[in-house]
Design an enzyme around this catalytic site. Structure first.
Site, mmCIF file in Angstrom:
data_model
loop_
_atom_site.group_PDB
_atom_site.id
_atom_site.type_symbol
_atom_site.label_atom_id
_atom_site.label_comp_id
_atom_site.label_asym_id
_atom_site.label_seq_id
_atom_site.Cartn_x
_atom_site.Cartn_y
_atom_site.Cartn_z
ATOM 1 N N THR A 1 -46.689 -53.377 -72.993
ATOM 2 C CA THR A 1 -47.304 -53.914 -71.765
ATOM 3 C C THR A 1 -48.569 -53.101 -71.515
ATOM 4 O OG1 THR A 1 -46.159 -52.297 -70.401
ATOM 5 C CG2 THR A 1 -45.022 -54.403 -70.788
ATOM 6 N N ASP B 1 -46.849 -46.843 -73.589
ATOM 7 C CA ASP B 1 -45.491 -46.394 -73.923
ATOM 8 C C ASP B 1 -44.489 -46.753 -72.830
ATOM 9 O OD1 ASP B 1 -46.856 -43.427 -75.424
ATOM 10 O OD2 ASP B 1 -46.464 -45.405 -76.280
ATOM 11 N N GLU C 1 -36.729 -44.061 -87.467
ATOM 12 C CA GLU C 1 -37.727 -45.100 -87.156
ATOM 13 C C GLU C 1 -37.664 -46.209 -88.199
ATOM 14 O OE1 GLU C 1 -41.735 -43.715 -86.359
ATOM 15 O OE2 GLU C 1 -40.955 -41.829 -85.618
ATOM 16 N N LEU D 1 -54.652 -49.462 -76.414
ATOM 17 C CA LEU D 1 -55.206 -50.816 -76.306
ATOM 18 C C LEU D 1 -55.383 -51.171 -74.829
ATOM 19 C CD1 LEU D 1 -52.941 -52.335 -79.072
ATOM 20 C CD2 LEU D 1 -55.440 -52.088 -79.213
ATOM 21 N N HIS E 1 -42.178 -45.715 -80.763
ATOM 22 C CA HIS E 1 -42.646 -44.450 -80.187
ATOM 23 C C HIS E 1 -41.622 -43.366 -80.545
ATOM 24 C CE1 HIS E 1 -44.668 -41.807 -77.342
ATOM 25 N NE2 HIS E 1 -43.490 -41.480 -76.872
ATOM 26 N N ARG F 1 -54.439 -45.935 -81.417
ATOM 27 C CA ARG F 1 -55.476 -46.225 -80.415
ATOM 28 C C ARG F 1 -54.800 -46.860 -79.202
ATOM 29 N NH1 ARG F 1 -59.392 -43.348 -80.961
ATOM 30 N NH2 ARG F 1 -60.731 -44.746 -79.795
ATOM 31 N N ARG G 1 -64.834 -49.652 -76.235
ATOM 32 C CA ARG G 1 -63.467 -50.015 -76.623
ATOM 33 C C ARG G 1 -63.319 -51.529 -76.711
ATOM 34 N NH1 ARG G 1 -58.746 -46.939 -76.486
ATOM 35 N NH2 ARG G 1 -59.760 -45.198 -75.420
ATOM 36 N N GLY H 1 -48.652 -45.464 -92.758
ATOM 37 C CA GLY H 1 -47.977 -46.751 -92.680
ATOM 38 C C GLY H 1 -46.545 -46.757 -93.185
#
Ligand code: GRF
Length: 195
Positions: free
Chosen positions: A140, A144, A173, A92, A108, A90, A64, A11
């Site tokens: 979306t 990625d 980042e 989604l 990313h 994960r 899932r 994190g």
């Protein structure tokens, strides 16, 4: 604006985001959630007094949708306006993403559209790239993909390994994500390229 952050591990991006949401910042963290109850980022969030939730995706096997339904329950309880994926590992489903269309961000570790998916740094090295970096984009249904909100570039140096390049990108980042979130929470979606 209420921000929920999804993590899978340490994190460090979550920490950078939380530490940026102070003073006149238009957003505040309301939840840190993880697919791994052992994620050390959960302990760091708790230490800062932020509500946390964990749903162990391994309990659900191939289900899932079942995993996401429980994760969604925790997220919706926090009534977030914005969802930030930060080292969340994960994939989604389109169904989950649809609930946060236009208010879900991800970071990313590559200069998208180059190298979507995993092992981005090794792929950049293998390709002989001289530049690498990270991207914040709106999430979306396509992995990625999605509108770019920000990028930061780093040089690839002679002798770089995937680890040394990852470490250099990670520093950026932690600069890029907070810069993008501050604008995004104020309703500004103009993409930024960090120097
Ligand atoms: C890092 O590889 C980072 O590049 C990517 O997720 C991984 C873990 O990040 N975004 P964090 O330290 O858990 O934020």
């Amino acid at each position: 604006k209420r921000v929920a952050i999804l993590i899978s591990g340490g994190g460090s991006n979550m920490l950078a985001l939380v530490n940026s949401m102070t003073g006149d910042h238009p957003a505040r963290p309301v939840l840190v959630a993880s697919n791994d109850p052992e994620a050390s980022g959960l302990r760091r969030a708790e230490a800062m007094g932020i509500a946390t939730a964990a749903v162990d995706h391994r309990r659900f096997g191939k289900d899932r949708a079942g995993f996401e339904a429980e994760l969604l329950r925790h997220i919706l309880a926090a009534r977030p306006d914005i969802l930030c994926l930060a080292g969340f590992m994960r994939v989604l489903t389109a169904g989950f993403v649809a609930q946060f269309e236009g208010r879900m961000l991800n970071i990313h570790p590559s200069l998208l559209p180059k190298y979507p998916g995993l092992h981005t740094h090794q792929r950049a090295l293998d390709a002989g790239d001289t530049q690498a970096g990270c991207t914040v984009h709106e999430v979306t249904a396509v992995l990625d993909d999605g509108p770019l909100l920000g990028q930061a570039q780093v040089p690839v140096l002679p002798g770089d390994t995937a680890d040394s390049l990852a470490a250099r990108v990670l520093v950026q980042e932690h600069r890029l994500y907070p810069a993008v979130l501050r604008r995004y929470a104020a309703g500004d979606r103009t993409p930024i390229l960090l120097p």
